[in-house]
Enzyme design. Structure first.
Site, short mmCIF file in Angstrom:
data_model
loop_
_atom_site.label_atom_id
_atom_site.label_comp_id
_atom_site.label_asym_id
_atom_site.label_seq_id
_atom_site.Cartn_x
_atom_site.Cartn_y
_atom_site.Cartn_z
N CYS A 2 20.98 32.21 41.05
CA CYS A 2 20.87 31.84 42.64
C CYS A 2 21.16 30.33 42.92
CB CYS A 2 19.33 31.90 42.80
SG CYS A 2 18.46 33.55 42.49
N ARG A 27 28.66 30.48 40.99
CA ARG A 27 27.45 30.83 40.20
C ARG A 27 27.04 32.37 40.36
NH1 ARG A 27 24.61 26.34 38.86
NH2 ARG A 27 22.85 27.56 38.78
N TRP A 75 20.65 36.03 43.28
CA TRP A 75 21.36 36.81 42.07
C TRP A 75 19.93 37.72 41.63
CZ3 TRP A 75 25.75 37.07 38.76
CH2 TRP A 75 25.39 37.60 37.50
N ASN A 99 14.62 29.41 43.37
CA ASN A 99 15.30 29.51 42.20
C ASN A 99 14.32 29.82 41.09
OD1 ASN A 99 17.69 29.70 43.38
ND2 ASN A 99 18.45 27.88 42.47
N GLY A 100 14.43 30.83 39.98
CA GLY A 100 13.61 30.49 38.86
C GLY A 100 12.81 31.85 39.01
N GLU A 480 31.40 37.90 15.26
CA GLU A 480 31.62 37.25 16.51
C GLU A 480 32.09 35.77 16.52
OE1 GLU A 480 31.39 38.00 19.57
OE2 GLU A 480 30.84 36.27 20.52
N LYS A 484 35.34 34.78 18.48
CA LYS A 484 35.62 33.56 19.28
C LYS A 484 36.78 32.62 18.84
CE LYS A 484 33.47 34.30 21.90
NZ LYS A 484 33.10 35.63 22.00
N GLU A 487 40.08 34.33 19.94
CA GLU A 487 40.32 34.33 21.49
C GLU A 487 40.83 33.00 22.02
OE1 GLU A 487 37.12 36.82 23.88
OE2 GLU A 487 36.22 36.03 22.29
N HIS A 503 36.00 43.46 -2.62
CA HIS A 503 36.72 44.90 -2.84
C HIS A 503 38.04 44.96 -2.46
CE1 HIS A 503 33.09 46.74 -4.25
NE2 HIS A 503 32.22 45.92 -3.32
N LYS A 599 38.37 38.51 31.98
CA LYS A 599 36.74 38.47 31.86
C LYS A 599 36.03 39.82 31.89
CE LYS A 599 33.04 36.48 31.21
NZ LYS A 599 32.69 36.17 29.80
C1 F6R Z 1 34.77 38.22 24.01
C2 F6R Z 1 34.55 38.99 25.21
C3 F6R Z 1 34.83 40.20 25.29
C4 F6R Z 1 33.75 41.13 26.00
C5 F6R Z 1 34.40 42.65 26.15
C6 F6R Z 1 33.24 43.33 26.99
O1 F6R Z 1 34.35 36.92 24.16
O2 F6R Z 1 34.09 38.35 26.36
O3 F6R Z 1 35.05 40.82 23.94
O4 F6R Z 1 32.78 41.04 25.16
O5 F6R Z 1 35.39 42.94 26.83
O6 F6R Z 1 32.63 43.07 28.20
P1 F6R Z 1 31.35 43.36 28.81
O7 F6R Z 1 30.29 42.77 27.89
O8 F6R Z 1 31.56 42.77 30.23
O9 F6R Z 1 31.15 44.92 28.85
#
Ligand code: F6R
Length: 604
Positions: A2, A27, A75, A99-100, A480, A484, A487, A503, A599
């Site tokens: 928000c 945001r 939001w 907000n909050g 993970e 990161k 990517e 193995h 994204k």
């Molecule tokens: C990695 C990343 C992607 C998402 C994937 C699923 O940093 O952002 O691997 O996690 O594309 O996306 P969502 O979570 O939006 O379904």
């Protein structure tokens, strides 16, 4: 999340509020509204969806004299994104934006309803305006009523309130959610929940501190601190760069999002922690009735959080759990039985593969649950039930705070199920709840640690690959960490279970193979340590992350000494995120928009 704006002055108030809200669009929001008091005339407008809808509604509305106005982008958290739930919320003759989260809104609402007040929305915010008007009836003046209201609400808030009983004044309060007031040479006053709406309009700003409250008129800014002592505003010069203001001074959105994990995790926890039980008001009480298995399905980072969840569900909820990569699941003609709860996990709620598996599960008659960050997204609309992760909008393509909040939700959910299945005692659940409360502090970025990672990163810019290794729930964390790094650095990295290295993959060990080893003190420490020693003996370059000193490592990153492995998990998560970030920065890559990635992946 928000956003809030406010204005006192003689310029075109409507335009100033709408322009301010536009600056907060980044945001994320799903409805918006404004309220303006000109003399004795109150006007309010609200619209669901984008700001153009609000602009359309206010087309004929003219603000050409002295006015006070407040505006909000919402939001959704409590209640769907509808016009009735959009802010500002109206009492008899006052409006509020917030907000909050008001944690005690249920009790306050009940008392107000018992005294005959009708609520129009499903939000927690509406209690503020009714509570204020109730207090106004017995107070000397509006400020006293406002002060009393602030003392009665609990939770996190940035609040602006305007009322006919004190025209020309905006009342404000801040605790846990950001808010500032800005001034300029023309004697105008602007409020906002972040710098951006004020850039270009204000020369100087005062950032409110937690516990601050008071009021602002055309002539004065009156602030009281948490102990009700009056204090002077402390003004600082406002930056003139909008993009950097959106990043709150951080170099990248990803960096900002790593730093704000402490705050967003606090939001994820808000209102959900009882004494010895987890409160998910949003879940139907019978969701887990007849459920013998949980199936988790997701992609990418969300898949990693699902894998982490499988350890928690089997360990604490004693419920059989399986985890599926959505793009695989949808085409492998899976067997689905009706005693399975099908859970999709997604930051965006729009990922095509995950959405498709949700449709398949629904078609097969399974109960479904979405763990999602975006209310009203396709998955939220389709699933039988939803838990929102409340991470706020995530702009960096590489997901960070979304992952953190997903794991927090899963930890809470495993306890929620444990309670209903009696698989953990109330005392154990209470202990976990105490640990959950510690997470926001454990993910706060330590400046010294960040500096160390910056320096260390220069040693990891080459080589023929990275292995991130961990055992148990630290294996998905290793996956993970590797994702990161891949990517945003474009270096080859793999996540592997520590015990699996011998193995096969250990054949790759040499000084140019970098091993990032996760060594939690409170989970299989000795076992994981000997796996790392095997790699060290074969001359792999080792970077160990642990609370315990480890002499066989080439580089050692010491985390704080925590009492539980989940706190170690969250601190190591931050280390891995920052390490990837710093390697990417040194390689000169675009951290926020890495090549070839989007994204939200809405195609299969
Ligand atoms: C990695 C990343 C992607 C998402 C994937 C699923 O940093 O952002 O691997 O996690 O594309 O996306 P969502 O979570 O939006 O379904």
């Amino acid at each position: 999340m928000c956003g809030i704006v406010g204005y006192i002055g003689t310029k075109n108030t409507k335009e100033i509020l709408l322009e301010g809200l536009k600056e907060l669009e980044y945001r994320g929001y799903d409805s918006a509204g404004i309220a303006v008091l000109q003399g004795d005339d109150f006007s309010d407008f609200k619209a669901v969806g984008k700001l153009v809808n609000l602009e359309e509604k206010t087309k004929e509305f003219i603000t050409d004299k002295f006015a006070v106005g407040i505006g909000h982008t919402r939001w959704a958290t409590h209640g769907k994104p509808t016009e009735l739930n959009a802010h500002p919320h109206l009492g008899e003759s006052s409006y509020v934006v917030h907000n909050g989260i008001i944690e005690n809104y249920v009790e306050l609402k009940r008392e107000l309803q018992d005294s005959g007040i009708t609520f129009l929305s499903q939000t927690d915010t509406e209690v503020i305006v009714h509570q204020f008007e109730k207090n106004l009836k017995t107070s000397e003046n509006a400020f006293e009523a406002f002060q009393q209201t602030i003392q009665e609400i609990k939770g996190a808030y940035a609040v602006l309130l305007v009322t006919k009983s004190e025209p020309g004044t905006i009342f404000f309060a801040k605790y846990g959610s950001p808010m500032l007031v800005g001034i300029n040479a023309e004697n105008e006053k602007y409020f906002a929940s972040s710098d951006t709406p004020l850039i270009g309009s204000c020369s100087d700003v005062n950032y409110f501190e937690d516990g601050d409250y008071g009021y602002v008129t055309a002539d004065e800014i009156i602030i009281f601190d948490k102990d009700s002592q009056q204090k002077e505003p402390v003004f600082s010069k406002l930056s003139t760069n909008k993009l950097s203001a959106q990043k709150d001074g951080y170099r990248f959105f990803m960096e900002k999002e790593i730093y704000e994990q402490s705050t967003v995790i606090a939001d994820t926890l808000l209102g959900r922690l009882g004494e010895d039980e987890i409160l998910f008001d949003e879940l139907p009480g019978d969701l887990f009735d007849g459920v013998n298995e949980i199936k988790l399905c997701a992609c990418g980072t969300s898949y990693h959080s699902a894998l982490s969840a499988s350890y928690l569900f089997e360990r604490y909820s004693k419920t059989r759990t399986s985890v599926e990569i959505a793009s695989e699941f949808r085409y492998r003609e899976p067997l689905m039985s009706k005693d399975t709860l099908f859970v999709v996990i997604s930051q965006s709620g729009e990922t095509a593969d995950t959405l498709e598996t949700l449709k398949m599960a629904k078609q097969a008659g399974l109960k479904t649950l979405a763990i999602c960050n975006v209310d009203n997204s396709s998955m939220v609309r389709l699933a039988d039930a939803t838990i929102l992760t409340r991470a706020g909008i995530e702009k960096g393509v590489a997901s960070t705070k979304a992952f953190a909040t997903q794991v927090i939700v899963f930890w809470m959910l495993s306890l929620y199920v444990a309670k209903s299945k009696n698989s953990l005692s109330s005392q154990k659940i209470a202990e976990h709840i105490a640990l959950l409360r510690e997470v926001p502090a454990s993910v706060k970025v330590d400046d010294e640690m960040h500096e160390k990672l910056k320096r260390l990163s220069k040693r990891y810019l080459h080589g023929h690959g990275f292995f991130f290794i961990g055992r148990d729930i630290f294996f998905p964390l290793a996956l993970e960490g590797a994702l990161k790094l891949k990517e945003i650095s474009y270096l080859h990295a793999e996540g592997y279970p520590s015990g699996e290295m011998k193995h096969g993959p250990i054949a790759l060990a040499d000084p140019e193979l970098f091993t990032i080893a996760l060594l939690p003190k409170h989970l299989h420490y000795e076992k994981a340590k000997s796996n790392v020693e095997e790699l060290s003996a074969r001359d792999s370059t080792i970077c160990a992350i642990s609370a315990e000193e480890f002499s066989k490592a080439d580089d050692f990153i010491q985390i704080a000494s925590h009492e539980h492995y989940m706190l170690e998990f969250f601190e190591m998560m931050v280390v891995l995120q920052l390490l990837s970030l710093e390697i990417s920065v040194r390689l000169g890559n675009d951290v926020d928009m890495p090549r070839n990635l989007a994204k939200s992946v809405t195609v299969e």
